[in-house]
Design a protein around this motif. Structure first.
Motif, PDB file in Angstrom:
ATOM      1  N   UNK A  16      46.673 -13.786 -75.234  1.00  0.00           N
ATOM      2  CA  UNK A  16      45.425 -14.236 -76.030  1.00  0.00           C
ATOM      3  C   UNK A  16      44.440 -13.265 -76.443  1.00  0.00           C
ATOM      4  N   UNK A  17      44.363 -12.575 -77.453  1.00  0.00           N
ATOM      5  CA  UNK A  17      43.319 -11.211 -77.825  1.00  0.00           C
ATOM      6  C   UNK A  17      41.974 -11.765 -77.302  1.00  0.00           C
ATOM      7  N   UNK A  18      41.480 -12.949 -77.610  1.00  0.00           N
ATOM      8  CA  UNK A  18      40.275 -13.327 -77.011  1.00  0.00           C
ATOM      9  C   UNK A  18      39.801 -13.063 -75.714  1.00  0.00           C
ATOM     10  N   UNK A  19      41.107 -13.157 -74.690  1.00  0.00           N
ATOM     11  CA  UNK A  19      40.701 -13.138 -73.331  1.00  0.00           C
ATOM     12  C   UNK A  19      40.552 -11.586 -72.906  1.00  0.00           C
ATOM     13  N   UNK A  20      41.190 -10.565 -73.761  1.00  0.00           N
ATOM     14  CA  UNK A  20      40.868  -9.205 -73.857  1.00  0.00           C
ATOM     15  C   UNK A  20      39.353  -9.058 -74.191  1.00  0.00           C
ATOM     16  N   UNK A  21      38.792  -9.374 -75.090  1.00  0.00           N
ATOM     17  CA  UNK A  21      37.624  -9.496 -75.696  1.00  0.00           C
ATOM     18  C   UNK A  21      36.636  -9.682 -74.520  1.00  0.00           C
ATOM     19  N   UNK A  22      36.686 -10.881 -73.996  1.00  0.00           N
ATOM     20  CA  UNK A  22      36.126 -11.647 -72.688  1.00  0.00           C
ATOM     21  C   UNK A  22      36.183 -10.606 -71.746  1.00  0.00           C
ATOM     22  N   UNK A  50      35.009 -10.688 -81.418  1.00  0.00           N
ATOM     23  CA  UNK A  50      33.661 -11.537 -81.166  1.00  0.00           C
ATOM     24  C   UNK A  50      33.441 -12.195 -79.843  1.00  0.00           C
ATOM     25  N   UNK A  51      34.598 -12.186 -79.190  1.00  0.00           N
ATOM     26  CA  UNK A  51      34.584 -12.568 -77.562  1.00  0.00           C
ATOM     27  C   UNK A  51      33.920 -11.378 -76.800  1.00  0.00           C
ATOM     28  N   UNK A  52      34.225 -10.228 -77.409  1.00  0.00           N
ATOM     29  CA  UNK A  52      33.664  -8.982 -76.574  1.00  0.00           C
ATOM     30  C   UNK A  52      32.169  -9.016 -76.800  1.00  0.00           C
ATOM     31  N   UNK A  53      31.367  -9.689 -77.693  1.00  0.00           N
ATOM     32  CA  UNK A  53      29.999  -9.741 -77.703  1.00  0.00           C
ATOM     33  C   UNK A  53      28.929  -8.591 -77.398  1.00  0.00           C
ATOM     34  N   UNK A  54      29.432  -7.404 -77.984  1.00  0.00           N
ATOM     35  CA  UNK A  54      29.043  -6.353 -77.795  1.00  0.00           C
ATOM     36  C   UNK A  54      29.449  -5.095 -77.051  1.00  0.00           C
ATOM     37  N   UNK A  55      30.930  -5.360 -76.564  1.00  0.00           N
ATOM     38  CA  UNK A  55      31.578  -4.617 -75.957  1.00  0.00           C
ATOM     39  C   UNK A  55      32.716  -4.131 -76.644  1.00  0.00           C
ATOM     40  N   UNK A  56      32.504  -3.981 -77.946  1.00  0.00           N
ATOM     41  CA  UNK A  56      33.567  -3.235 -78.904  1.00  0.00           C
ATOM     42  C   UNK A  56      34.086  -2.048 -78.656  1.00  0.00           C
ATOM     43  N   UNK A  57      33.057  -1.170 -78.194  1.00  0.00           N
ATOM     44  CA  UNK A  57      33.327  -0.084 -77.706  1.00  0.00           C
ATOM     45  C   UNK A  57      34.447   0.141 -76.696  1.00  0.00           C
ATOM     46  N   UNK A 151      38.624 -13.820 -63.904  1.00  0.00           N
ATOM     47  CA  UNK A 151      38.970 -13.111 -62.501  1.00  0.00           C
ATOM     48  C   UNK A 151      38.611 -11.697 -62.622  1.00  0.00           C
ATOM     49  N   UNK A 152      38.368 -11.208 -64.130  1.00  0.00           N
ATOM     50  CA  UNK A 152      37.879  -9.722 -64.167  1.00  0.00           C
ATOM     51  C   UNK A 152      36.565  -9.648 -63.935  1.00  0.00           C
ATOM     52  N   UNK A 153      35.586 -10.845 -64.161  1.00  0.00           N
ATOM     53  CA  UNK A 153      34.403 -10.939 -63.897  1.00  0.00           C
ATOM     54  C   UNK A 153      33.963 -10.891 -62.496  1.00  0.00           C
ATOM     55  N   UNK A 154      34.849 -11.606 -61.735  1.00  0.00           N
ATOM     56  CA  UNK A 154      34.642 -11.367 -60.152  1.00  0.00           C
ATOM     57  C   UNK A 154      34.859 -10.071 -59.417  1.00  0.00           C
ATOM     58  N   UNK A 155      35.995  -9.542 -59.876  1.00  0.00           N
ATOM     59  CA  UNK A 155      36.075  -8.149 -59.505  1.00  0.00           C
ATOM     60  C   UNK A 155      35.259  -7.121 -60.029  1.00  0.00           C
TER      61      UNK A 155
END
Length: 251
Positions: A16-22, A50-57, A151-155
């Motif tokens: 899901x692309x949204x998970x990559x953005x998050x 949209x899910x990246x919320x500022x992390x588009x870079x 999971x990414x956030x935890x690590x």
């Protein structure tokens, strides 16, 4: 270059692309900026942005590669995040210790990768074989499903804490004069080992997978240098040459 610049998060087969953005957002909040995508099922879309919320870079800079081996070819430490026990026997770390190991290795400096698998099925055994260590988040065993971005956030948080606490200490003496072997160099060694064992009939009809798993664990622990890999490959080359001569003499 900062320690964080040597650490990448690799997402394998994301559905899901949204998970990559998050995931990109989770990384950026913790000061991490290197994202690598391995064969995502769908291209990045507006939902991912949209899910990246500022992390588009991070999304714009993320390379997309075909295989995990390509994504970690230059890495000295690869940590595979897995939710359950597998046939591949790897030392398993909790996130805090995994982050400390990663930051210490990155401070040498050396390239480090955290690898995250597919949302439904995680990493395959073949992909875990490319990892040096396994990382397990001790979630509720009665409801252990953890969203990829969580999971990414935890690590990412644990990496941030390890960096801030200054727990990184170089593991290799810079005066030693030997460069550490890269992941791709180790994979070349493993491939040649497999060929050599076949040529000298080491397995005697048995399945070769068990022996190769044990050899991988052995050499992953050894922290080989480039020179040591070249020495081992030279020995294997001579063994292969002798095996060919023996085969020719028997004909």
């Amino acid at each position: 270059m900062s320690v964080a610049a040597h650490i990448r998060f690799v997402l394998v087969g994301t559905q899901h692309p949204g998970n990559i953005g998050a995931a990109a957002r989770a990384m950026k909040t913790m000061g991490l900026g290197r994202l690598v995508l391995v064969a995502p099922e769908k291209p990045l879309d507006e939902f991912a942005l949209r899910r990246s919320a500022g992390a588009e870079d991070l999304l714009d800079a993320a390379p997309v590669v075909a295989t995990l081996a390509e994504a970690v070819a230059d890495c000295r430490l690869v940590l595979g995040c897995t939710a359950r026990a597998r046939r591949v026997q790897l030392e398993e770390l909790l996130p805090e210790l995994a982050a400390q190991r990663a930051v210490a290795k990155a401070a040498e400096p050396a390239e480090v990768a955290f690898v995250f698998g597919r949302e439904r099925t995680g990493l395959t055994n073949e992909e875990l074989q490319l990892c040096h260590l396994a990382v397990h988040i001790p979630s509720n065993p009665e409801f252990s499903s953890l969203n990829l971005a969580a999971a990414v956030q935890v690590l990412a948080y644990e990496v941030r804490m390890a960096t801030l606490e200054g727990q990184a200490q170089p593991q290799r003496d810079p005066e030693h004069g030997e460069e550490p072997a890269s992941h791709s160099q180790l994979e070349g060694l493993f491939g040649q080992f497999g060929e050599t064992l076949e040529q000298i009939d080491f397995h005697k009809g048995r399945a070769p997978e068990s022996a190769m798993r044990k050899l991988r664990r052995l050499f992953m622990k050894a922290d080989l240098s480039e020179q040591e890999v070249r020495l081992l490959r030279g020995i294997l080359a001579d063994a292969q040459r002798m095996a060919r001569l023996a085969g020719a003499g028997g004909n």
